[in-house]
Design a protein around this motif. Structure first.
Motif, PDB file in Angstrom:
ATOM      1  N   ALA A   1       0.612  -1.672  -0.095  1.00  0.00           N
ATOM      2  CA  ALA A   1       0.122   0.020  -0.289  1.00  0.00           C
ATOM      3  C   ALA A   1       1.030   1.562  -0.406  1.00  0.00           C
ATOM      4  N   THR A   2       1.698   1.440   0.533  1.00  0.00           N
ATOM      5  CA  THR A   2       2.757   2.402   1.040  1.00  0.00           C
ATOM      6  C   THR A   2       3.993   2.613  -0.415  1.00  0.00           C
ATOM      7  N   VAL A   3       4.042   1.507  -1.271  1.00  0.00           N
ATOM      8  CA  VAL A   3       4.632   1.962  -2.527  1.00  0.00           C
ATOM      9  C   VAL A   3       3.353   2.082  -3.638  1.00  0.00           C
ATOM     10  N   GLY A   4       2.446   2.014  -3.335  1.00  0.00           N
ATOM     11  CA  GLY A   4       1.174   2.623  -4.167  1.00  0.00           C
ATOM     12  C   GLY A   4       0.953   3.928  -4.114  1.00  0.00           C
ATOM     13  N   LEU A   5       0.487   4.155  -2.837  1.00  0.00           N
ATOM     14  CA  LEU A   5       0.708   5.805  -1.862  1.00  0.00           C
ATOM     15  C   LEU A   5       1.121   6.087  -2.865  1.00  0.00           C
TER      16      LEU A   5
END
Length: 241
Positions: A149-153
């Motif tokens: 999720a962090t990579v995507g955000l």
């Protein structure tokens, strides 16, 4: 209660670990997916042999079955609302969050973790001790979730400081939810405690099947089935040795 808060924080702290990895040492998508599948397999085993087994022993089939179905239905309806509000792609790593709603993404991520935290508190209440296999399952499953999720955000334009603040807040809420679950049910009848434990189990199973495993399969392909089975077998073996 403080013990429950501590272990809830311990399980939720891996969200911060995963976020740090996503920001500074992002892993290959397939590796993240495999870790996610391993964590899912461990969680499935823990739900079956830790949460549901204890719920059945303490409250009987009626309490266990009712709690399980209510937990599944509650998570299903909550997830449906979050998805419609813009939080559908909260676990993706390709930046799909850009098309969503930041508040819905945060709420969805929080919703995914609360059943696990409540289960930690209720497990302490039911048995007096916490299954380290279940705690390991929560810890392991949280890392790829926050990493992906962090990579995507980040790709969607969110700042690292905002992301770390978000994951830290969610970890703190996880600890609070664990302590609250212990506190509120401290003097509850055994069948009520068993029902809440099964409720958490139903929510976790629904979360795994509707969000975690589909995201893992989308990133990792057919190997996800084998990885999930290996995680299940590892938790089963450790829990019975």
């Amino acid at each position: 209660m403080l013990t429950a808060v501590f272990w809830g924080l311990a399980g939720g702290s891996s969200l911060v670990v995963g976020a740090l990895l996503g920001l500074f040492a992002p892993l290959e998508k397939r590796i993240v997916a495999l870790i996610m599948a391993l964590g899912a397999g461990v969680l499935i085993s823990s739900v079956a042999f830790e949460l549901m087994d204890e719920a059945f022993k303490d409250g009987g089939f009626g309490a266990a079955a009712t709690g399980l179905l209510l937990g599944a239905l509650t998570f299903f309806l909550g997830d449906l609302a979050i998805n419609r509000a813009g939080g559908k792609h909260r676990k993706r790593s390709e930046g799909q969050q850009e098309a969503g709603n930041a508040s819905a993404i945060v709420l969805g991520t929080l919703m995914d973790g609360i059943p696990e935290s409540v289960a930690i508190g209720v497990s302490l209440l039911a048995g007096g001790t916490l299954s380290w296999v279940f705690l390991a399952a929560v810890f392991l499953s949280n890392i790829p979730e926050s990493l992906s999720a962090t990579v995507g955000l980040t790709r969607a334009g969110h700042r690292p400081f905002q992301l770390m603040l978000m994951w830290t807040a969610i970890a703190l809420v996880s600890g609070a939810a664990s302590g609250l679950g212990y506190l509120l049910l401290n003097h509850a009848p055994a069948n009520v405690t068993a029902g809440i434990q099964a409720f958490a189990a139903g929510a976790i199973l629904t979360m795994l099947s509707s969000t975690m495993l589909p995201e893992a399969y989308a990133e990792g392909g057919a190997m996800i089935g084998l990885a999930t089975t290996c995680g299940f077998l590892a938790a089963f073996a450790l829990g019975h040795l």
